[in-house]
Design a protein around this motif. Structure first.
Motif, PDB file in Angstrom:
ATOM      1  N   HIS A  90       0.827  -1.213   0.000  1.00 33.51           N
ATOM      2  CA  HIS A  90       0.000   0.000   0.000  1.00 33.51           C
ATOM      3  C   HIS A  90       0.855   1.253   0.000  1.00 33.51           C
ATOM      4  O   HIS A  90       1.892   1.326   0.671  1.00 33.51           O
ATOM      5  CB  HIS A  90      -0.922   0.007   1.215  1.00 33.51           C
ATOM      6  CG  HIS A  90      -1.992  -1.038   1.176  1.00 33.51           C
ATOM      7  ND1 HIS A  90      -3.039  -0.993   0.285  1.00 33.51           N
ATOM      8  CD2 HIS A  90      -2.171  -2.157   1.927  1.00 33.51           C
ATOM      9  CE1 HIS A  90      -3.838  -2.037   0.483  1.00 33.51           C
ATOM     10  NE2 HIS A  90      -3.328  -2.759   1.469  1.00 33.51           N
ATOM     11  N   SER A  91       0.405   2.252  -0.728  1.00 31.01           N
ATOM     12  CA  SER A  91       1.083   3.540  -0.740  1.00 31.01           C
ATOM     13  C   SER A  91       1.026   4.154   0.657  1.00 31.01           C
ATOM     14  O   SER A  91      -0.035   4.156   1.291  1.00 31.01           O
ATOM     15  CB  SER A  91       0.412   4.474  -1.755  1.00 31.01           C
ATOM     16  OG  SER A  91       0.963   5.764  -1.692  1.00 31.01           O
ATOM     17  N   PRO A  92       2.148   4.675   1.169  1.00 33.77           N
ATOM     18  CA  PRO A  92       2.144   5.249   2.521  1.00 33.77           C
ATOM     19  C   PRO A  92       1.131   6.383   2.696  1.00 33.77           C
ATOM     20  O   PRO A  92       0.607   6.579   3.784  1.00 33.77           O
ATOM     21  CB  PRO A  92       3.579   5.763   2.690  1.00 33.77           C
ATOM     22  CG  PRO A  92       4.381   4.930   1.752  1.00 33.77           C
ATOM     23  CD  PRO A  92       3.498   4.669   0.585  1.00 33.77           C
ATOM     24  N   ARG A 285       5.594   4.331   6.863  1.00 36.69           N
ATOM     25  CA  ARG A 285       6.658   4.199   5.857  1.00 36.69           C
ATOM     26  C   ARG A 285       6.934   5.508   5.132  1.00 36.69           C
ATOM     27  O   ARG A 285       7.733   5.537   4.191  1.00 36.69           O
ATOM     28  CB  ARG A 285       6.271   3.120   4.832  1.00 36.69           C
ATOM     29  CG  ARG A 285       5.939   1.769   5.474  1.00 36.69           C
ATOM     30  CD  ARG A 285       5.971   0.620   4.511  1.00 36.69           C
ATOM     31  NE  ARG A 285       5.616   0.958   3.160  1.00 36.69           N
ATOM     32  CZ  ARG A 285       4.431   0.766   2.607  1.00 36.69           C
ATOM     33  NH1 ARG A 285       3.452   0.231   3.321  1.00 36.69           N
ATOM     34  NH2 ARG A 285       4.207   1.094   1.349  1.00 36.69           N
ATOM     35  N   LEU A 286       6.293   6.586   5.533  1.00 37.33           N
ATOM     36  CA  LEU A 286       6.558   7.890   4.924  1.00 37.33           C
ATOM     37  C   LEU A 286       7.963   8.385   5.287  1.00 37.33           C
ATOM     38  O   LEU A 286       8.513   8.025   6.334  1.00 37.33           O
ATOM     39  CB  LEU A 286       5.517   8.910   5.409  1.00 37.33           C
ATOM     40  CG  LEU A 286       4.120   8.820   4.787  1.00 37.33           C
ATOM     41  CD1 LEU A 286       3.146   9.691   5.560  1.00 37.33           C
ATOM     42  CD2 LEU A 286       4.166   9.240   3.324  1.00 37.33           C
ATOM     43  N   SER A 293      11.941   4.591   4.062  1.00 36.27           N
ATOM     44  CA  SER A 293      10.828   4.754   3.131  1.00 36.27           C
ATOM     45  C   SER A 293      11.271   4.337   1.719  1.00 36.27           C
ATOM     46  O   SER A 293      12.394   4.619   1.298  1.00 36.27           O
ATOM     47  CB  SER A 293      10.378   6.223   3.134  1.00 36.27           C
ATOM     48  OG  SER A 293       9.294   6.424   2.301  1.00 36.27           O
ATOM     49  N   SER A 294      10.442   3.570   0.962  1.00 33.72           N
ATOM     50  CA  SER A 294       9.046   3.266   1.198  1.00 33.72           C
ATOM     51  C   SER A 294       8.794   1.982   1.982  1.00 33.72           C
ATOM     52  O   SER A 294       7.645   1.541   2.110  1.00 33.72           O
ATOM     53  CB  SER A 294       8.318   3.162  -0.133  1.00 33.72           C
ATOM     54  OG  SER A 294       8.897   2.117  -0.916  1.00 33.72           O
ATOM     55  N   PRO A 304       7.483  13.094  13.529  1.00 36.60           N
ATOM     56  CA  PRO A 304       6.345  13.688  14.248  1.00 36.60           C
ATOM     57  C   PRO A 304       5.595  12.625  15.047  1.00 36.60           C
ATOM     58  O   PRO A 304       5.642  11.436  14.727  1.00 36.60           O
ATOM     59  CB  PRO A 304       5.473  14.263  13.127  1.00 36.60           C
ATOM     60  CG  PRO A 304       5.891  13.526  11.894  1.00 36.60           C
ATOM     61  CD  PRO A 304       7.335  13.188  12.064  1.00 36.60           C
ATOM     62  N   SER A 305       4.905  13.060  16.077  1.00 34.69           N
ATOM     63  CA  SER A 305       4.255  12.113  16.984  1.00 34.69           C
ATOM     64  C   SER A 305       3.193  11.262  16.291  1.00 34.69           C
ATOM     65  O   SER A 305       2.960  10.117  16.679  1.00 34.69           O
ATOM     66  CB  SER A 305       3.637  12.874  18.160  1.00 34.69           C
ATOM     67  OG  SER A 305       2.684  13.824  17.705  1.00 34.69           O
TER      68      SER A 305
END
Length: 494
Positions: A90-92, A285-286, A293-294, A304-305
């Motif tokens: 799946h795309s992130p 995975r971003l 990534s990916s 970030p949280s």
């Protein structure tokens, strides 16, 4: 095929069975080709009236079975080989990969199947009862398989803490779309035309209530997504550290389409509760979350949280948007019913498929509405439904126009027993059963031995070995099993 069975076409075997009507005296019967196989391109012919108690045989749709089987195969491939090949997983976030076609393809199948199964509805109350019952069955199996109760195939345990049970999932989304689309089709049965009036849009106006239902779902989704205020929110991370830790995500926006502050996630947090969402979302995975990534990897120190937060990819608001995928599918089924020639059907199918693709590409590349599976955006609906229509048309040309059927038989077999293969293969129940018989250590089981010694060690590559294992030990194996079960006329349907 399946001449003796009374099994109508169904997306993962969910279409309504209406063969119990015994008092129907005039039936339309599809002719068969010289090999005795069912065909969907023949003109319907009037048959001689039968005694009321004689049950008519129903023919399966070869193209629909093959398309359903292809979708199941695709799901097994991306689920079990996606870790080795992240580009098919799946795309992130924005974008569309091979895995992102699976869910909308299922919903497209559901729509086509509903149109075929509900061509005739002798008793509306009976039909509604069957629809509700099958919806509840799908919800039950969805919670069992994806709610956290089953830990197959790797962990030899079962059970779920109700504080963290996941209420949404693949079968739950299919259940919602099936229920809504099938009920609209059922309650508008007296408004259906027997023949279409002249005009290019006659097929659309003839089923305007189905399109109205899809439009209302689209309207609810779009208004909520772009106008709902998303405040700051917090969550407790129970997965990524030994000691649970609370984090706060700052939002305070409207119409945001990023991972952290979109309305789709906000609705799910309010309706289900943050603890009941999917704990391993693909946005991990971003690039903002990991240097790998990916693929998946260790989180960045400055991540970030929200990278640690749960998110539901099959949530409520996105499932409302998914109703439009089922609506497009049922349109393809209506074309199949009303247009009898190959060229007429293909003209309708392909033209709509390409129009949907064009709309999606324009929306995505103008950055108006990006293609996004996690949000189930409008451009994603159009792109995947257009692709489904084109793939379905291609299979129709090969199987029903050119009569090239033999290479696709294994897809038909899987498609006819889709629920069985979905549970046993895609959800890993059979592999978990085999893993339960190990020697000294759970890692010393037949499944692990085959994967390591027959595939990975032989090819000296974890990636290639994993891919070949999925192709031969899973897809090919279950194709053979489904073929044997078909010969024995054994099917599992809800």
């Amino acid at each position: 095929m399946d001449e003796g069975g009374k099994r109508m076409e169904e997306g993962i075997n969910v279409a309504l069975d209406i063969d119990e009507a015994k008092d129907e005296v005039m039936k339309k019967q599809e002719t068969t080709n010289i090999n005795g196989n069912s065909s969907i391109d023949q003109h319907d012919t009037d048959t001689v009236a039968k005694p009321a108690l004689v049950k008519q045989k129903t023919k399966r749709i070869a193209t629909l079975d093959a398309f359903r089987g292809l979708t199941i195969v695709l799901m097994i491939l991306v689920d079990d080989a996606g870790e080795a090949y992240p580009r098919i997983d799946h795309s992130p976030w924005n974008g569309c990969t091979l895995a992102d076609f699976v869910m909308p393809f299922f919903l497209f199948i559901v729509g086509v199947a509903i149109a075929l199964a509900l061509k005739r509805i002798p008793k509306i109350k009976f039909a509604v009862k069957k629809i509700i019952l099958r919806t509840l069955k799908l919800l039950f199996w969805g919670i069992i398989l994806q709610g956290g109760y089953s830990h197959a195939p790797d962990e030899l345990v079962y059970g779920v803490d109700m504080k963290f049970i996941r209420w949404c999932g693949i079968l739950q989304r299919i259940a919602l779309v099936y229920c809504v689309v099938a009920l609209i089709e059922t309650f508008t049965t007296k408004l259906r035309p027997t023949t279409l009036s002249p005009g290019r849009i006659a097929i659309f106006t003839a089923y305007k209530w189905q399109w109205f239902g899809g439009f209302m779902a689209f309207l609810i989704y779009m208004i909520t997504t772009f106008t709902l205020y998303v405040p700051d929110w917090s969550f407790v991370d129970h997965v990524n550290s030994d000691i649970p830790k609370r984090y706060t995500v700052l939002c305070g926006v409207r119409g945001h389409l990023g991972p952290a502050c979109n309305a789709v996630g906000y609705v799910d947090r309010q309706v289900w509760g943050v603890n009941h969402l999917y704990s391993q979302p693909v946005w991990r995975r971003l690039k903002a979350c990991t240097f790998s990534s990916s693929g998946e990897g260790q989180f960045r120190d400055d991540a970030p949280s929200w990278c640690l937060a749960p998110y539901e990819p099959e949530g409520l608001l996105s499932s409302i948007s998914a109703i439009l995928s089922g609506t497009i599918g049922i349109h393809y089924g209506h074309v199949l019913i009303h247009f009898k020639g190959h060229s007429e059907r293909l003209k309708q199918w392909l033209s709509m498929g390409f129009v949907l693709l064009i709309i999606a590409v324009v929306l995505h590349f103008t950055h108006a509405i990006p293609i996004n599976k996690q949000l189930y955006s409008l451009s994603y609906v159009c792109f995947t439904a257009g692709a489904a229509g084109i793939v379905f048309s291609a299979l129709y040309i090969l199987i029903d126009v050119c009569r090239i059927r033999t290479p696709f038989l294994f897809l038909e077999w899987i498609g006819m027993n889709a629920m069985l293969v979905f549970v046993m293969a895609a959800q890993g129940i059979f592999a978990a059963f085999v893993n339960g018989w190990y020697y000294e250590d759970p890692n010393k089981s037949l499944v692990h031995w085959i994967k390591k010694h027959v595939f990975v060690n032989v090819w000296k590559s974890e990636k290639v070995g994993t891919l070949l294992y999925v192709i031969f030990a899973e897809i090919t194996f279950w194709g053979v099993v489904a073929g044997v079960l078909h010969k024995l006329k054994i099917y599992w349907k809800l």
